[in-house]
Design a protein around this motif. Sequence first.
Motif, PDB file in Angstrom:
ATOM      1  N   GLN A 259       5.771  -3.534 -10.567  1.00 20.98           N
ATOM      2  CA  GLN A 259       6.253  -2.829 -11.363  1.00 20.98           C
ATOM      3  C   GLN A 259       5.769  -1.150 -10.535  1.00 20.98           C
ATOM      4  O   GLN A 259       5.017  -1.117  -9.758  1.00 20.98           O
ATOM      5  N   SER A 260       5.768  -0.273 -11.120  1.00 18.80           N
ATOM      6  CA  SER A 260       5.604   1.113 -11.238  1.00 18.80           C
ATOM      7  C   SER A 260       4.473   1.501 -11.818  1.00 18.80           C
ATOM      8  O   SER A 260       4.310   0.300 -12.205  1.00 18.80           O
ATOM      9  N   VAL A 261       3.202   2.309 -10.694  1.00 20.91           N
ATOM     10  CA  VAL A 261       2.016   2.690 -11.201  1.00 20.91           C
ATOM     11  C   VAL A 261       2.409   3.101 -12.977  1.00 20.91           C
ATOM     12  O   VAL A 261       1.137   2.363 -13.361  1.00 20.91           O
ATOM     13  N   LYS A 262       2.980   4.253 -13.180  1.00 26.46           N
ATOM     14  CA  LYS A 262       2.773   4.076 -14.492  1.00 26.46           C
ATOM     15  C   LYS A 262       3.729   3.371 -14.729  1.00 26.46           C
ATOM     16  O   LYS A 262       2.677   3.572 -16.825  1.00 26.46           O
ATOM     17  N   GLU A 263       4.097   2.240 -15.095  1.00 28.60           N
ATOM     18  CA  GLU A 263       4.117   1.383 -16.003  1.00 28.60           C
ATOM     19  C   GLU A 263       3.060   0.581 -16.434  1.00 28.60           C
ATOM     20  O   GLU A 263       2.541   0.124 -17.359  1.00 28.60           O
TER      21      GLU A 263
ATOM     22  N   HIS B  32       0.811  -1.142  -0.699  1.00 25.13           N
ATOM     23  CA  HIS B  32      -0.212  -0.066  -0.017  1.00 25.13           C
ATOM     24  C   HIS B  32       1.060   0.567  -0.325  1.00 25.13           C
ATOM     25  O   HIS B  32       1.057   2.161  -1.114  1.00 25.13           O
ATOM     26  N   ASP B  33       1.725   1.620   0.810  1.00 26.84           N
ATOM     27  CA  ASP B  33       2.729   1.956   1.112  1.00 26.84           C
ATOM     28  C   ASP B  33       3.715   2.761  -0.046  1.00 26.84           C
ATOM     29  O   ASP B  33       3.615   3.941  -0.477  1.00 26.84           O
ATOM     30  N   LYS B  34       3.775   1.867  -1.102  1.00 30.23           N
ATOM     31  CA  LYS B  34       4.802   1.973  -2.765  1.00 30.23           C
ATOM     32  C   LYS B  34       3.911   2.797  -3.151  1.00 30.23           C
ATOM     33  O   LYS B  34       4.328   3.271  -3.568  1.00 30.23           O
ATOM     34  N   ILE B  35       2.592   2.324  -3.012  1.00 29.08           N
ATOM     35  CA  ILE B  35       1.295   2.686  -4.401  1.00 29.08           C
ATOM     36  C   ILE B  35       1.426   4.254  -3.716  1.00 29.08           C
ATOM     37  O   ILE B  35       1.945   4.895  -4.862  1.00 29.08           O
ATOM     38  N   VAL B  36       0.739   4.509  -3.070  1.00 25.86           N
ATOM     39  CA  VAL B  36       0.706   5.958  -2.470  1.00 25.86           C
ATOM     40  C   VAL B  36       2.402   6.525  -2.612  1.00 25.86           C
ATOM     41  O   VAL B  36       1.665   8.023  -2.896  1.00 25.86           O
ATOM     42  N   GLU B  37       3.484   6.321  -2.309  1.00 27.13           N
ATOM     43  CA  GLU B  37       3.740   7.183  -2.374  1.00 27.13           C
ATOM     44  C   GLU B  37       4.709   7.572  -3.751  1.00 27.13           C
ATOM     45  O   GLU B  37       4.551   8.790  -4.030  1.00 27.13           O
ATOM     46  N   GLU B  38       4.459   6.518  -4.658  1.00 27.31           N
ATOM     47  CA  GLU B  38       4.838   7.173  -5.839  1.00 27.31           C
ATOM     48  C   GLU B  38       3.021   8.513  -6.354  1.00 27.31           C
ATOM     49  O   GLU B  38       3.443   9.083  -7.058  1.00 27.31           O
ATOM     50  N   LEU B  39       2.062   8.243  -5.946  1.00 28.58           N
ATOM     51  CA  LEU B  39       0.911   9.211  -6.490  1.00 28.58           C
ATOM     52  C   LEU B  39       1.342   9.902  -5.643  1.00 28.58           C
ATOM     53  O   LEU B  39       1.259  11.211  -6.705  1.00 28.58           O
TER      54      LEU B  39
ATOM     55  N   ALA C 234      -2.067  10.962   2.423  1.00 26.99           N
ATOM     56  CA  ALA C 234      -2.644  12.268   2.340  1.00 26.99           C
ATOM     57  C   ALA C 234      -0.999  12.912   3.294  1.00 26.99           C
ATOM     58  O   ALA C 234      -0.445  14.046   2.850  1.00 26.99           O
ATOM     59  N   GLU C 235      -0.220  12.233   4.214  1.00 28.80           N
ATOM     60  CA  GLU C 235       0.689  12.149   4.470  1.00 28.80           C
ATOM     61  C   GLU C 235       2.218  12.318   3.309  1.00 28.80           C
ATOM     62  O   GLU C 235       3.325  13.462   3.224  1.00 28.80           O
ATOM     63  N   VAL C 236       1.687  11.900   2.394  1.00 33.47           N
ATOM     64  CA  VAL C 236       3.014  11.584   1.676  1.00 33.47           C
ATOM     65  C   VAL C 236       2.365  12.503   0.118  1.00 33.47           C
ATOM     66  O   VAL C 236       3.416  12.158  -1.135  1.00 33.47           O
TER      67      VAL C 236
ATOM     68  N   GLN D  17       4.391  11.317  -5.126  1.00 32.48           N
ATOM     69  CA  GLN D  17       5.479  11.801  -5.250  1.00 32.48           C
ATOM     70  C   GLN D  17       4.684  12.580  -6.986  1.00 32.48           C
ATOM     71  O   GLN D  17       4.656  13.853  -7.586  1.00 32.48           O
ATOM     72  N   TYR D  18       4.431  11.825  -7.698  1.00 36.81           N
ATOM     73  CA  TYR D  18       3.783  11.961  -9.429  1.00 36.81           C
ATOM     74  C   TYR D  18       2.299  12.431  -9.660  1.00 36.81           C
ATOM     75  O   TYR D  18       2.457  13.141 -10.591  1.00 36.81           O
ATOM     76  N   SER D  19       1.630  12.144  -9.229  1.00 33.09           N
ATOM     77  CA  SER D  19       0.061  12.783  -8.896  1.00 33.09           C
ATOM     78  C   SER D  19      -0.596  12.708  -8.314  1.00 33.09           C
ATOM     79  O   SER D  19      -1.224  12.214  -7.866  1.00 33.09           O
ATOM     80  N   PRO D  20      -0.721  13.375  -7.594  1.00 37.95           N
ATOM     81  CA  PRO D  20      -1.242  14.014  -6.274  1.00 37.95           C
ATOM     82  C   PRO D  20      -2.916  13.972  -5.864  1.00 37.95           C
ATOM     83  O   PRO D  20      -3.299  14.256  -5.101  1.00 37.95           O
ATOM     84  N   ASP D  21      -3.672  14.635  -7.428  1.00 42.80           N
ATOM     85  CA  ASP D  21      -4.540  14.635  -7.461  1.00 42.80           C
ATOM     86  C   ASP D  21      -5.208  13.384  -7.902  1.00 42.80           C
ATOM     87  O   ASP D  21      -6.581  13.544  -8.386  1.00 42.80           O
ATOM     88  N   THR D  22      -4.694  12.392  -8.300  1.00 35.63           N
ATOM     89  CA  THR D  22      -5.504  11.291  -8.657  1.00 35.63           C
ATOM     90  C   THR D  22      -6.045  10.582  -7.812  1.00 35.63           C
ATOM     91  O   THR D  22      -6.256  10.779  -6.167  1.00 35.63           O
ATOM     92  N   GLU D  23      -7.464  10.476  -7.455  1.00 42.32           N
ATOM     93  CA  GLU D  23      -8.796  10.005  -6.361  1.00 42.32           C
ATOM     94  C   GLU D  23      -8.352   8.821  -6.434  1.00 42.32           C
ATOM     95  O   GLU D  23      -8.781   7.729  -7.432  1.00 42.32           O
ATOM     96  N   ILE D  24      -8.281   8.281  -4.815  1.00 45.10           N
ATOM     97  CA  ILE D  24      -8.015   7.418  -4.595  1.00 45.10           C
ATOM     98  C   ILE D  24      -9.199   6.562  -3.229  1.00 45.10           C
ATOM     99  O   ILE D  24      -9.349   7.280  -3.004  1.00 45.10           O
TER     100      ILE D  24
END
Length: 357
Positions: free
Chosen positions: A285-289, A77-84, A116-118, A86-93
């Motif tokens: 793999q990354s969310v982006k990939e 979970h943390d891996k996913i939200v850390e990427e978002l 939210a913290e990341v 950093q790179y896509s903070p407005d993605t609706e999770i």
Amino acid sequence: MAVQVQKAMAEVVCLHIYLAMDSALERKLLTIESKLVEHAYPPQLVIENTSQCNQQCIHCSHKELIRPKRKMDRDLHDKIVEELGQYSPDTEIWPTFYGEALGMGDEIWDRIDYAAEVGCRNQVLNSNASLLRRKNHIDRILRSPLKRFILSLDGFTKETYEKIRYLGKWEESYGGTEDLLRERERRGQKYPIIICQFSLMEENEHEVEDYRKFWQERGAEVKVRPKFEWTATGSIRSDRIDHETEFRIACPWGNNTMAIHQDGSVVACAVDYEGMFKAGNVRFQSVKELWNILGDQLRKPHREHRWKEIPKICQGCRDWQTAGAEYEKSNTEGSRPFWFDPETTDFKITPGKSAAS
């Protein structure tokens, strides 16, 4: 001018294709399709923090689920939200979909707070409301960074609610929802927006107006959506979906949403409950990939209407017909899907009728 051209094109398509579906609904769905564009990251991302659920609803395929019912590992979970973050903070999770998040206790709130913290700025949680009065959930909801909190209730009377939401207790779900609304009012908060959802079907259509009135009077938003079929891969069938029409649009859910199962598998969409299509795994793999893989294999064929090339699970699915769900109380910022436009997609589902006229 561009909007006028789009509307004209939609009307031409409707005139030249044989359609069993109601023409007004067709036009609204075509308008939704016209707004589908490519995004660098998913506008919506569903993270299945748990696939466990404490109810067995007649309109849900969870009771047929074969894959393991368990929680997602916290590090995943943390891996996913850390990427978002950093790179896509407005993605609706959406921190869960195919399970009951409140069954995780404090752990779900710790995960939502961490996202939210990341840097993740837009989180929406849905629940069956059955556990609201337990484990201090109401306080955690109101202290959380959630923008929307959606409660699926689906019946107005005790008899109808408990027929649809098997194992659910009407007194607990309705009472907990009322407690939440009263406490939000007492604290003078606007957020999270609280939406009471009603999945329209033969068993409850006679109660929809009473449901609307009851929850609106108590300060909730109301969403009425047609029952859907979970990609028609199981036993769930909907009398609100037209199975005969040759009309089709690119699926809004597939175009705008990335869905991740608790084991990290990225599947076709949030209703690919068994994971019949898999783009890969976010553990490796990354969310982006993975979003780019979905673009090549799912989104682009959909938008280009190359129906024979879309994933097999999509070919027989008709759940895209539910994309224009009805939101009852207007003008509350953040209470609508990002593609929502009240001028073109705010329409009523008529009780007693399917999408076909």
